[in-house]
Design a protein around this motif. Structure first.
Motif, mmCIF file in Angstrom:
data_model
loop_
_atom_site.group_PDB
_atom_site.id
_atom_site.type_symbol
_atom_site.label_atom_id
_atom_site.label_comp_id
_atom_site.label_asym_id
_atom_site.label_seq_id
_atom_site.Cartn_x
_atom_site.Cartn_y
_atom_site.Cartn_z
ATOM 1 N N GLU A 88 0.834 -1.199 0.000
ATOM 2 C CA GLU A 88 0.000 0.000 0.000
ATOM 3 C C GLU A 88 0.875 1.258 0.000
ATOM 4 N N PHE A 89 1.925 1.250 0.835
ATOM 5 C CA PHE A 89 2.859 2.369 0.905
ATOM 6 C C PHE A 89 3.527 2.588 -0.453
ATOM 7 N N ALA A 90 4.016 1.500 -1.059
ATOM 8 C CA ALA A 90 4.722 1.596 -2.339
ATOM 9 C C ALA A 90 3.800 2.087 -3.449
ATOM 10 N N ASN A 91 2.556 1.626 -3.440
ATOM 11 C CA ASN A 91 1.603 2.054 -4.465
ATOM 12 C C ASN A 91 1.221 3.518 -4.299
ATOM 13 N N PHE A 92 1.061 3.952 -3.053
ATOM 14 C CA PHE A 92 0.653 5.327 -2.797
ATOM 15 C C PHE A 92 1.699 6.314 -3.306
ATOM 16 N N TYR A 93 2.985 5.980 -3.110
ATOM 17 C CA TYR A 93 4.061 6.863 -3.553
ATOM 18 C C TYR A 93 4.610 6.477 -4.928
ATOM 19 N N LYS A 94 3.943 5.518 -5.569
ATOM 20 C CA LYS A 94 4.311 5.086 -6.921
ATOM 21 C C LYS A 94 5.805 4.742 -7.026
ATOM 22 N N LEU A 95 6.293 3.956 -6.088
ATOM 23 C CA LEU A 95 7.696 3.557 -6.118
ATOM 24 C C LEU A 95 7.960 2.733 -7.376
ATOM 25 N N ASP A 96 9.047 3.026 -8.031
ATOM 26 C CA ASP A 96 9.376 2.369 -9.289
ATOM 27 C C ASP A 96 10.827 1.929 -9.271
ATOM 28 N N GLN A 97 11.166 1.124 -10.231
ATOM 29 C CA GLN A 97 12.525 0.612 -10.355
ATOM 30 C C GLN A 97 13.518 1.766 -10.441
ATOM 31 N N GLY A 98 14.535 1.743 -9.597
ATOM 32 C CA GLY A 98 15.538 2.806 -9.561
ATOM 33 C C GLY A 98 15.291 3.837 -8.475
ATOM 34 N N ASP A 99 14.079 3.854 -7.891
ATOM 35 C CA ASP A 99 13.784 4.762 -6.785
ATOM 36 C C ASP A 99 14.448 4.268 -5.499
ATOM 37 N N PHE A 100 14.558 5.142 -4.509
ATOM 38 C CA PHE A 100 15.072 4.718 -3.212
ATOM 39 C C PHE A 100 14.519 5.622 -2.128
ATOM 40 N N ALA A 101 14.598 5.157 -0.899
ATOM 41 C CA ALA A 101 14.120 5.930 0.251
ATOM 42 C C ALA A 101 15.168 5.874 1.351
ATOM 43 N N THR A 102 15.336 6.988 2.062
ATOM 44 C CA THR A 102 16.234 7.018 3.205
ATOM 45 C C THR A 102 15.418 6.888 4.491
ATOM 46 N N PHE A 103 15.924 6.097 5.426
ATOM 47 C CA PHE A 103 15.266 5.855 6.706
ATOM 48 C C PHE A 103 16.126 6.467 7.813
ATOM 49 N N ILE A 104 15.553 7.390 8.552
ATOM 50 C CA ILE A 104 16.274 8.100 9.611
ATOM 51 C C ILE A 104 15.593 7.816 10.937
ATOM 52 N N TYR A 105 16.330 7.248 11.891
ATOM 53 C CA TYR A 105 15.744 6.930 13.197
ATOM 54 C C TYR A 105 15.242 8.194 13.872
ATOM 55 N N GLU A 106 14.019 8.127 14.386
ATOM 56 C CA GLU A 106 13.338 9.316 14.876
ATOM 57 C C GLU A 106 13.507 9.546 16.369
ATOM 58 N N GLY A 107 14.157 8.615 17.057
ATOM 59 C CA GLY A 107 14.320 8.768 18.492
ATOM 60 C C GLY A 107 13.252 8.060 19.289
ATOM 61 N N LYS A 108 12.354 7.354 18.605
ATOM 62 C CA LYS A 108 11.335 6.555 19.273
ATOM 63 C C LYS A 108 11.426 5.137 18.754
ATOM 64 N N HIS A 109 11.103 4.170 19.602
ATOM 65 C CA HIS A 109 11.219 2.767 19.243
ATOM 66 C C HIS A 109 10.403 2.448 17.989
ATOM 67 N N SER A 110 11.079 1.958 16.953
ATOM 68 C CA SER A 110 10.456 1.490 15.708
ATOM 69 C C SER A 110 9.923 2.611 14.820
ATOM 70 N N HIS A 111 10.255 3.862 15.102
ATOM 71 C CA HIS A 111 9.783 4.980 14.279
ATOM 72 C C HIS A 111 10.931 5.537 13.439
ATOM 73 N N PHE A 112 10.637 5.793 12.160
ATOM 74 C CA PHE A 112 11.633 6.321 11.244
ATOM 75 C C PHE A 112 11.040 7.458 10.415
ATOM 76 N N GLN A 113 11.847 8.470 10.152
ATOM 77 C CA GLN A 113 11.497 9.483 9.160
ATOM 78 C C GLN A 113 11.965 8.978 7.805
ATOM 79 N N VAL A 114 11.120 9.112 6.800
ATOM 80 C CA VAL A 114 11.429 8.579 5.477
ATOM 81 C C VAL A 114 11.371 9.686 4.431
ATOM 82 N N ARG A 115 12.391 9.739 3.576
ATOM 83 C CA ARG A 115 12.401 10.647 2.427
ATOM 84 C C ARG A 115 12.563 9.780 1.182
ATOM 85 N N ILE A 116 11.809 10.101 0.136
ATOM 86 C CA ILE A 116 11.750 9.270 -1.063
ATOM 87 C C ILE A 116 12.340 10.031 -2.246
#
Length: 278
Positions: A88-116
């Motif tokens: 659902e996440f991938a479809n919503f942001y239309k992730l395609d071959q060659g795309d990437f996302a960065t995951f940054i720990y947010e300071g809370k257990h299991s939470h990440f900030q994501v930039r696509i």
């Protein structure tokens, strides 16, 4: 004093520390956008396997509520996959071959900030996602261009809007290509104009080694140039490899700098560098 039991040690395990390394998630094929299909890299698993719960929460710009993604682990926790909620996440942001996302720990257990980022190395224009329902995903657009291709006369033949007027003084009677340098995190590769590459470097679907020479002619680098077919059928050209990374490091290239690749011999280019920052 009695030693703590294994159960006590597990209960007291700390959350992910603030200095945990950020990581990058790449989309290699369309299978990577399906439930249970996106496996995390071994280095990521080693860092987070015992420090994240059965779900992770992804905070994305213009999203009122974090995305909840199920995290499936192998019995020994040596492998992990993004599962329920990932497609659902991938479809919503239309992730395609060659795309990437960065995951940054947010300071809370299991939470990440994501930039696509799209395959052009530019951050996407995020859709608005409300707390109760999703908005319709607008057509993806980026805020600038990674490359511009110039004809021998120096006029631009690229469709993007990025202002490269400060490099327009370059003139040559030979074919040349302008490449805008992306962020340092993307030092290992850069996308280039496919039409120019297929005409001057290689035939579609093949690859080659390309020699870059500095303006003085006293130093050269060998880089890899190739193309691949994206899921939408578009052919994308790319230069990459250790040679490209060395070229970038040796010339102290920064984000926004422009390299002009002037074709002086077959598979050999002389490079002129224009700095974005004076």
């Amino acid at each position: 004093m009695a030693s703590p039991t294994k159960r006590d040690r597990k209960r007291k395990r700390p959350a992910v520390p603030d200095d945990s390394p950020n990581f990058c998630l790449r989309i290699f094929t369309l299978d990577d956008t399906k439930d249970g299909k996106k496996e995390l890299l071994e280095t990521v698993v080693r860092t987070y396997r015992d420090r994240v719960a059965d779900h992770i929460f992804l905070t994305v710009p213009k999203c009122e509520q974090p995305w909840k993604i199920q995290l499936r682990k192998s019995p020994r926790h040596e492998r992990m996959w993004l599962e329920k909620g990932w497609e659902e996440f991938a479809n919503f942001y239309k992730l395609d071959q060659g795309d990437f996302a960065t995951f940054i720990y947010e300071g809370k257990h299991s939470h990440f900030q994501v930039r696509i980022y799209s395959s052009t190395d530019l951050e996407i224009d995020y859709p608005i996602r409300g707390g109760g329902s999703d908005s319709i995903r607008p057509k993806r657009k980026e805020t600038g261009a990674v490359i511009a291709i110039s004809s021998p006369s120096g006029s631009s033949a690229d469709e993007h809007d990025y202002d490269l007027s400060w490099v327009s003084s370059f003139r040559s009677d030979k074919p040349f290509l302008n490449i805008r340098i992306p962020a340092k995190a993307l030092a290992f590769r850069v996308f280039i104009n496919q039409s120019f590459a297929s005409e001057h470097f290689y035939k579609a679907g093949t690859s080659c080694d390309l020699t870059l020479q500095n303006i003085l002619g006293d130093k050269i680098w060998t880089i890899q140039c190739c193309s691949y077919k994206r899921s939408n059928g578009r052919i994308q050209a790319i230069i990459s490899g250790a040679g490209w990374k060395a070229f970038r490091q040796d010339n102290h290239l920064e984000e926004g700098d422009v390299c002009v690749l002037e074709l002086i011999e077959e598979l050999k280019c002389r490079v002129s560098i224009f700095r974005a920052k004076k």
